[in-house]
Design a protein around this motif. Structure first.
Motif, PDB file in Angstrom:
ATOM      1  N   GLN A 252       0.865  -1.174   0.000  1.00 14.94           N
ATOM      2  CA  GLN A 252       0.000   0.000   0.000  1.00 14.94           C
ATOM      3  C   GLN A 252       0.901   1.223   0.000  1.00 14.94           C
ATOM      4  OE1 GLN A 252      -3.293   0.200   2.685  1.00 14.94           O
ATOM      5  NE2 GLN A 252      -3.560   2.376   2.365  1.00 14.94           N
ATOM      6  N   LEU A 253       0.749   2.044  -1.024  1.00 16.66           N
ATOM      7  CA  LEU A 253       1.563   3.243  -1.138  1.00 16.66           C
ATOM      8  C   LEU A 253       1.239   4.232  -0.035  1.00 16.66           C
ATOM      9  CD1 LEU A 253       1.481   3.945  -4.977  1.00 16.66           C
ATOM     10  CD2 LEU A 253       3.172   2.686  -3.669  1.00 16.66           C
ATOM     11  N   LYS A 254       2.233   4.998   0.340  1.00 19.23           N
ATOM     12  CA  LYS A 254       2.024   6.048   1.337  1.00 19.23           C
ATOM     13  C   LYS A 254       1.667   7.369   0.676  1.00 19.23           C
ATOM     14  CE  LYS A 254       4.943   3.941   4.819  1.00 19.23           C
ATOM     15  NZ  LYS A 254       6.108   4.089   5.696  1.00 19.23           N
ATOM     16  N   ASP A 255       1.832   7.457  -0.638  1.00 18.13           N
ATOM     17  CA  ASP A 255       1.508   8.649  -1.410  1.00 18.13           C
ATOM     18  C   ASP A 255      -0.005   8.673  -1.643  1.00 18.13           C
ATOM     19  OD1 ASP A 255       1.080  10.598  -3.337  1.00 18.13           O
ATOM     20  OD2 ASP A 255       2.433   9.725  -4.816  1.00 18.13           O
ATOM     21  N   ASP A 256      -0.723   9.490  -0.880  1.00 14.31           N
ATOM     22  CA  ASP A 256      -2.183   9.514  -0.946  1.00 14.31           C
ATOM     23  C   ASP A 256      -2.719   9.894  -2.323  1.00 14.31           C
ATOM     24  OD1 ASP A 256      -2.540   8.698   1.680  1.00 14.31           O
ATOM     25  OD2 ASP A 256      -2.610  10.742   2.463  1.00 14.31           O
TER      26      ASP A 256
ATOM     27  N   LEU B 236      -2.320   6.852  -4.488  1.00 14.34           N
ATOM     28  CA  LEU B 236      -3.190   5.814  -3.948  1.00 14.34           C
ATOM     29  C   LEU B 236      -4.646   6.046  -4.327  1.00 14.34           C
ATOM     30  CD1 LEU B 236      -3.258   3.261  -2.225  1.00 14.34           C
ATOM     31  CD2 LEU B 236      -3.479   4.707  -0.204  1.00 14.34           C
TER      32      LEU B 236
ATOM     33  N   GLY C  43      -4.040  -1.002  -3.567  1.00  8.87           N
ATOM     34  CA  GLY C  43      -2.912  -0.455  -2.829  1.00  8.87           C
ATOM     35  C   GLY C  43      -1.886   0.292  -3.640  1.00  8.87           C
TER      36      GLY C  43
END
Length: 163
Positions: A72-76, A79, A85
């Protein structure tokens, strides 16, 4: 040779069409829009390649100990544009930055879902989001093979039968 009567098992992957050395196989849609192979018997040389590559006829062996990865990427922002994810996008971006090629599902001018080739991040943006329908991959497998034979890194996104 592949038979249209086996269409109940056919997944529409077009592998038979792509591998045919004499272009004797064409994909035609049924009334519901699913593609199935039809063989031109006058062109067919009975080489058997279509049957060897067909996942419905030649069931591939599977590893009994599959590995699973969750991302799951942390870049909203990314995302929000992605499904599952955003793992595909993270890998695709790296492949493209390294001079590789990515393949994914997009739309043609008639909003039909088709597989496409991308050499740039801008081209690959079209692959964001799941399409959840059968994609037309006509001609794509040959391009994938050419890219691999040219020594390029390739990322292909699709169902297991596609590649």
């Amino acid at each position: 040779m592949i038979s249209a009567s086996e269409s109940k098992k056919c997944c529409g992957c077009t592998a038979c069409k792509e591998i045919c050395p004499v272009s004797a196989i064409n994909m035609k849609c049924d009334i519901e829009g699913f593609s199935y192979p039809f063989v031109d018997n006058d062109k067919c040389i009975d080489c058997g390649l279509c049957e060897k590559v067909c996942p419905a006829i030649e069931t591939p062996e599977f590893n009994n100990k599959p590995k699973a990865y969750a991302i799951q990427l942390k870049d909203d922002e990314t995302l929000d544009k992605s499904q599952s994810g955003g793992g595909y996008w993270a890998i695709a971006k790296k492949i493209l930055e390294d001079g590789g090629i990515v393949y994914g599902a997009g739309y043609d001018d008639n909003l039909k879902v088709v597989h496409k080739r991308a050499e740039t991040i801008e081209q690959a943006h079209e692959f964001h989001g799941s399409k959840y329908v059968q994609s037309d991959i006509d001609g794509i497998l040959k391009k994938v093979k050419e890219d691999l034979n040219d020594g390029k890194k390739v990322l292909f996104s699709g169902t297991a039968c596609h590649i």
